[in-house]
Enzyme design. Sequence first.
Site, PDB file in Angstrom:
ATOM      1  N   GLY A 103      -6.304 -20.408 -10.874  1.00  0.00           N
ATOM      2  CA  GLY A 103      -5.321 -19.617 -11.623  1.00  0.00           C
ATOM      3  C   GLY A 103      -4.947 -20.239 -12.957  1.00  0.00           C
ATOM      4  O   GLY A 103      -4.088 -19.732 -13.680  1.00  0.00           O
ATOM      5  N   GLY A 126     -15.700 -19.595  -8.348  1.00  0.00           N
ATOM      6  CA  GLY A 126     -14.995 -18.357  -8.014  1.00  0.00           C
ATOM      7  C   GLY A 126     -15.774 -17.249  -8.677  1.00  0.00           C
ATOM      8  O   GLY A 126     -15.787 -17.147  -9.899  1.00  0.00           O
ATOM      9  N   LYS A 135     -20.535 -10.864 -10.852  1.00  0.00           N
ATOM     10  CA  LYS A 135     -20.722  -9.444 -11.150  1.00  0.00           C
ATOM     11  C   LYS A 135     -22.197  -9.110 -11.284  1.00  0.00           C
ATOM     12  O   LYS A 135     -22.679  -8.121 -10.724  1.00  0.00           O
ATOM     13  CB  LYS A 135     -19.971  -9.076 -12.458  1.00  0.00           C
ATOM     14  N   THR A 168     -11.221 -28.989  -9.830  1.00  0.00           N
ATOM     15  CA  THR A 168     -10.576 -27.927  -9.064  1.00  0.00           C
ATOM     16  C   THR A 168      -9.914 -28.488  -7.805  1.00  0.00           C
ATOM     17  O   THR A 168      -9.309 -27.740  -7.036  1.00  0.00           O
ATOM     18  CB  THR A 168     -11.598 -26.849  -8.650  1.00  0.00           C
ATOM     19  N   SER A 170     -22.580  -6.319 -20.712  1.00  0.00           N
ATOM     20  CA  SER A 170     -21.526  -5.947 -19.766  1.00  0.00           C
ATOM     21  C   SER A 170     -20.273  -5.577 -20.554  1.00  0.00           C
ATOM     22  O   SER A 170     -19.879  -6.309 -21.469  1.00  0.00           O
ATOM     23  CB  SER A 170     -21.260  -7.121 -18.824  1.00  0.00           C
ATOM     24  N   GLN A 185     -21.003 -22.551 -11.595  1.00  0.00           N
ATOM     25  CA  GLN A 185     -20.583 -23.258 -12.809  1.00  0.00           C
ATOM     26  C   GLN A 185     -21.460 -22.827 -13.994  1.00  0.00           C
ATOM     27  O   GLN A 185     -21.952 -21.710 -13.979  1.00  0.00           O
ATOM     28  CB  GLN A 185     -20.620 -24.784 -12.605  1.00  0.00           C
ATOM     29  N   GLY A 235     -18.317  -8.167 -23.810  1.00  0.00           N
ATOM     30  CA  GLY A 235     -18.332  -7.666 -25.181  1.00  0.00           C
ATOM     31  C   GLY A 235     -17.105  -6.819 -25.457  1.00  0.00           C
ATOM     32  O   GLY A 235     -16.554  -6.846 -26.567  1.00  0.00           O
ATOM     33  N   GLY A 286     -19.474 -14.591 -15.570  1.00  0.00           N
ATOM     34  CA  GLY A 286     -19.594 -13.271 -14.934  1.00  0.00           C
ATOM     35  C   GLY A 286     -20.799 -13.224 -13.991  1.00  0.00           C
ATOM     36  O   GLY A 286     -21.342 -12.153 -13.720  1.00  0.00           O
ATOM     37  N   LYS A 287     -21.175 -14.388 -13.482  1.00  0.00           N
ATOM     38  CA  LYS A 287     -22.366 -14.489 -12.606  1.00  0.00           C
ATOM     39  C   LYS A 287     -22.233 -13.596 -11.370  1.00  0.00           C
ATOM     40  O   LYS A 287     -23.172 -12.905 -10.985  1.00  0.00           O
ATOM     41  CB  LYS A 287     -22.575 -15.956 -12.164  1.00  0.00           C
ATOM     42  N   ASN A 330     -15.569 -24.864  -5.604  1.00  0.00           N
ATOM     43  CA  ASN A 330     -15.046 -24.946  -6.982  1.00  0.00           C
ATOM     44  C   ASN A 330     -15.385 -23.659  -7.730  1.00  0.00           C
ATOM     45  O   ASN A 330     -14.762 -23.323  -8.723  1.00  0.00           O
ATOM     46  CB  ASN A 330     -15.598 -26.169  -7.729  1.00  0.00           C
TER      47      ASN A 330
HETATM   48  P1  GDP Z   1     -18.334 -16.226 -12.520  1.00  0.00           P
HETATM   49  O1  GDP Z   1     -17.709 -17.470 -12.009  1.00  0.00           O
HETATM   50  O2  GDP Z   1     -19.419 -16.500 -13.519  1.00  0.00           O
HETATM   51  O3  GDP Z   1     -18.812 -15.306 -11.431  1.00  0.00           O
HETATM   52  O4  GDP Z   1     -17.209 -15.455 -13.322  1.00  0.00           O
HETATM   53  P2  GDP Z   1     -15.680 -15.235 -12.850  1.00  0.00           P
HETATM   54  O5  GDP Z   1     -15.655 -14.223 -11.788  1.00  0.00           O
HETATM   55  O6  GDP Z   1     -15.024 -16.533 -12.561  1.00  0.00           O
HETATM   56  O7  GDP Z   1     -15.029 -14.755 -14.189  1.00  0.00           O
HETATM   57  C1  GDP Z   1     -15.454 -13.620 -14.860  1.00  0.00           C
HETATM   58  C2  GDP Z   1     -14.249 -12.669 -15.000  1.00  0.00           C
HETATM   59  O8  GDP Z   1     -14.545 -11.669 -15.964  1.00  0.00           O
HETATM   60  C3  GDP Z   1     -13.946 -11.929 -13.724  1.00  0.00           C
HETATM   61  O9  GDP Z   1     -12.575 -11.673 -13.667  1.00  0.00           O
HETATM   62  C4  GDP Z   1     -14.735 -10.629 -13.864  1.00  0.00           C
HETATM   63  O10 GDP Z   1     -14.186  -9.565 -13.121  1.00  0.00           O
HETATM   64  C5  GDP Z   1     -14.583 -10.385 -15.329  1.00  0.00           C
HETATM   65  N1  GDP Z   1     -15.713  -9.711 -15.999  1.00  0.00           N
HETATM   66  C6  GDP Z   1     -17.036  -9.805 -15.745  1.00  0.00           C
HETATM   67  N2  GDP Z   1     -17.739  -9.092 -16.651  1.00  0.00           N
HETATM   68  C7  GDP Z   1     -16.842  -8.543 -17.496  1.00  0.00           C
HETATM   69  C8  GDP Z   1     -16.956  -7.724 -18.665  1.00  0.00           C
HETATM   70  O11 GDP Z   1     -18.031  -7.374 -19.128  1.00  0.00           O
HETATM   71  N3  GDP Z   1     -15.773  -7.352 -19.268  1.00  0.00           N
HETATM   72  C9  GDP Z   1     -14.555  -7.740 -18.809  1.00  0.00           C
HETATM   73  N4  GDP Z   1     -13.481  -7.335 -19.471  1.00  0.00           N
HETATM   74  N5  GDP Z   1     -14.430  -8.518 -17.716  1.00  0.00           N
HETATM   75  C10 GDP Z   1     -15.557  -8.927 -17.083  1.00  0.00           C
HETATM   76  P1  IMO Z   2     -17.902 -20.769 -11.507  1.00  0.00           P
HETATM   77  O1  IMO Z   2     -19.071 -20.830 -10.576  1.00  0.00           O
HETATM   78  C1  IMO Z   2     -15.436 -22.842 -14.456  1.00  0.00           C
HETATM   79  C2  IMO Z   2     -14.818 -27.128 -13.869  1.00  0.00           C
HETATM   80  C3  IMO Z   2     -13.433 -27.608 -13.498  1.00  0.00           C
HETATM   81  C4  IMO Z   2     -13.454 -29.004 -14.117  1.00  0.00           C
HETATM   82  C5  IMO Z   2     -14.870 -29.457 -13.867  1.00  0.00           C
HETATM   83  C6  IMO Z   2     -15.063 -30.320 -12.616  1.00  0.00           C
HETATM   84  O2  IMO Z   2     -16.792 -19.894 -11.048  1.00  0.00           O
HETATM   85  O3  IMO Z   2     -18.345 -20.496 -12.906  1.00  0.00           O
HETATM   86  P2  IMO Z   2     -15.023 -29.866  -9.986  1.00  0.00           P
HETATM   87  O4  IMO Z   2     -14.020 -29.192  -9.126  1.00  0.00           O
HETATM   88  O5  IMO Z   2     -16.381 -29.264  -9.950  1.00  0.00           O
HETATM   89  O6  IMO Z   2     -15.068 -31.350  -9.766  1.00  0.00           O
HETATM   90  O7  IMO Z   2     -14.461 -29.673 -11.490  1.00  0.00           O
HETATM   91  O8  IMO Z   2     -15.650 -28.280 -13.738  1.00  0.00           O
HETATM   92  N1  IMO Z   2     -15.374 -26.107 -12.976  1.00  0.00           N
HETATM   93  C7  IMO Z   2     -15.510 -24.813 -13.311  1.00  0.00           C
HETATM   94  N2  IMO Z   2     -15.143 -24.161 -14.419  1.00  0.00           N
HETATM   95  N3  IMO Z   2     -16.108 -22.200 -13.487  1.00  0.00           N
HETATM   96  C8  IMO Z   2     -16.511 -22.845 -12.382  1.00  0.00           C
HETATM   97  O9  IMO Z   2     -17.296 -22.252 -11.444  1.00  0.00           O
HETATM   98  C9  IMO Z   2     -16.182 -24.211 -12.235  1.00  0.00           C
HETATM   99  N4  IMO Z   2     -16.395 -25.129 -11.272  1.00  0.00           N
HETATM  100  C10 IMO Z   2     -15.915 -26.288 -11.729  1.00  0.00           C
HETATM  101  O10 IMO Z   2     -12.445 -26.793 -14.067  1.00  0.00           O
HETATM  102  O11 IMO Z   2     -13.271 -28.913 -15.496  1.00  0.00           O
HETATM  103 MG    MG Z   3     -15.799 -18.304 -11.800  1.00  0.00          MG
END
Ligand code: GDP
Ligand code: IMO
Ligand code: MG
Length: 423
Positions: free
Chosen positions: A302, A40, A18, A129, A412, A224, A332, A15-16, A38
Site C-alpha cells: 500500500g 502483487g 493483467k 516488502t 494497454s 518484479q 498510456g 502490469g504483468k 513480495n
Molecule cells: P504487476 O506487479 O506488474 O502485475 O503490476 P501491479 O498489479 O502491481 O500494478 C499495476 C497496476 O496498474 C494495477 O493496479 C493494475 O490494475 C493497473 N493497470 C494495469 N494496466 C493498466 C493500464 O493500462 N492503465 C491503467 N490506468 N491501469 C493499469
Molecule cells: P511485482 O511482481 C515493485 C521492491 C521492494 C524493495 C525491493 C526489495 O508486483 O512487480 P524485497 O521484498 O523483494 O526484498 O524488496 O524490491 N519490490 C517490488 N517493487 N513490484 C514488485 O513486485 C516488487 N517486489 C519487490 O519495494 O524496494
Molecule cells: Mg505488482
Amino acid sequence: MAVDLLLGLQWGDEGKGKIVDVLTQNYDIVARFQGGPNAGHTLEFDGIKHVLRTIPSGIFHSKTINLIGNGVVIDPVVFVKELEGLDKFNIDYKSKLFISRKAHVILPTHRLLDAASEASKGKAKIGSTLKGIGPTYMDKTGRNGLRIGDLEMPNWEKNYRALAEKHLGLIDFYDVDVQFDLDEMEEEFFTAVETLKTLTFIDSEEYLHQAQKAGKSILAEGAQGSLLDIDFGTYPFVTSSNTTAAGACTGLGIAPNKVKEVYGIFKAYTTRVGSGPFPTELFDQVGEKMAKIGNEFGAVTGRPRRCGWLDLVALKYAVAVNGVTQLMMMKGDVLSGFKTLKVCTAYKYKGETINHLPFNIEPEYVTPVYIEMKGWKEDLTKIKETDKFPKELNDYIDFLEKELEVPIKLVSVGPDRTQTIHR
Ligand code: GDP
Ligand code: IMO
Ligand code: MG
C-alpha cells in the site's frame, strides 16, 4: 513447442498480472519462475479486481495449468490466504495448480530476519516488502533452506526447528527492536503447511520437459522488474532473485534454446516503490498527478509509488539484458492531459553525455537529459483500435520503437482485461 517469457522491464508493477491474464488463452501452461509474496499482480475483469502474490496470473482460465517453479519462494501463510481469495470465486485450483518440490519455503523467522535486517540498516534500508524474501534466498544459496519437497518427508519439523533456532540467534545478533510472538506465528505457519500439502507437489522441471515434448505451449511469468534483478538491478536496492530472462531458465529448468518470444512490459512513464536511485523521479506536481491518475500505490504494502518520466537509457538496458522481442506499453491512459511529455534519452555522467546505464546512477553522478514531446488530451480508456489513437500517442509510440529497436505490439489503456489493444 517453444516457451515464451513475460517480464517487467522497470522497477516492477508494470502490469504483468493483467497481461499474463490476457495472454493465457494462448497457452497450455503458465509458470511463475522467481520471487514470492513480495509480488502483487493485479487482474481486473467483470468489474472485479484480483491481486495474486505467488499464484500465477493464468489461474482464472479453466483450461490452463498454473505452475509455481523451483525459483519461487513460498510463504505457506500468504499462500493459503491467496487460496481463500480464489475460493470466494469458486476457482477450481486443485486440479490445475502445481508446485515445484524444489521451490523454497519462507519460514516465519525469515520474515522476522527481514525486519531485523532492515531495522539495522536505518536510513540505508532497502525498503523491502518485509515478506522474508532476502533471508529465504540467502538460505537457498547458503544451502540451508527448507524446500516444498521436504514437507513430504518425515521429520521435516526437526529441520524446520534447527533452521528457526539459527534464525533466532541471528535476530539476537542484529540487536534491534523487533517485536514478535513466535508461538502465534508458528501455529499459523504449521496450519497453513497442512493446507498447502493438500495441493499437488511435482518435479516441475520433468513436468515441463514432458510438456514441451508433447507440444504444449508455455508462458513463463516474471515477478518484479529488470531493475530489481539481483545482478543487473540497482544493487543493493534490488530483490534477491534474477528477474531477467535467464531467471526463467534457472527458475523452471527450461533450456535457453527453447525460449522464443520475450515479451517486455513497461509503463509509459516510470515508477518505483521502496528505496534506491531513480534518475527521472519527479518531486513536483507533475509526479503527484501521475501518482494520482495512475493510482500508484503498492499492491502488496500500500506504499505510494515514486513516479517519474520514462527513462529510455534504463529501458534500452533492460531490452538488451532480456533479449526482448516484443514490447508492451502499459498505462498510456494515465498520460492523457499532460501538455508536454518528457522522455529521458541520455544521462549526463561525470561531465559526459552517455547512453548506457553506468555502474552508479545515484543523483550525485547522473542527471537525465530529456527530449520533450507534445502530449495528447483524449481519454484513451474507451479506445478499441489503433486507428483511433490520437496523433501524439502514435508519435510517442513511434519514437520509442525507433529508439528501442523493438516493436510495441500491445498498448494497454486501462486496468481491465478488455482495455488492451494489439498492434
Ligand atoms: P504487476 O506487479 O506488474 O502485475 O503490476 P501491479 O498489479 O502491481 O500494478 C499495476 C497496476 O496498474 C494495477 O493496479 C493494475 O490494475 C493497473 N493497470 C494495469 N494496466 C493498466 C493500464 O493500462 N492503465 C491503467 N490506468 N491501469 C493499469
Ligand atoms: P511485482 O511482481 C515493485 C521492491 C521492494 C524493495 C525491493 C526489495 O508486483 O512487480 P524485497 O521484498 O523483494 O526484498 O524488496 O524490491 N519490490 C517490488 N517493487 N513490484 C514488485 O513486485 C516488487 N517486489 C519487490 O519495494 O524496494
Ligand atoms: Mg505488482
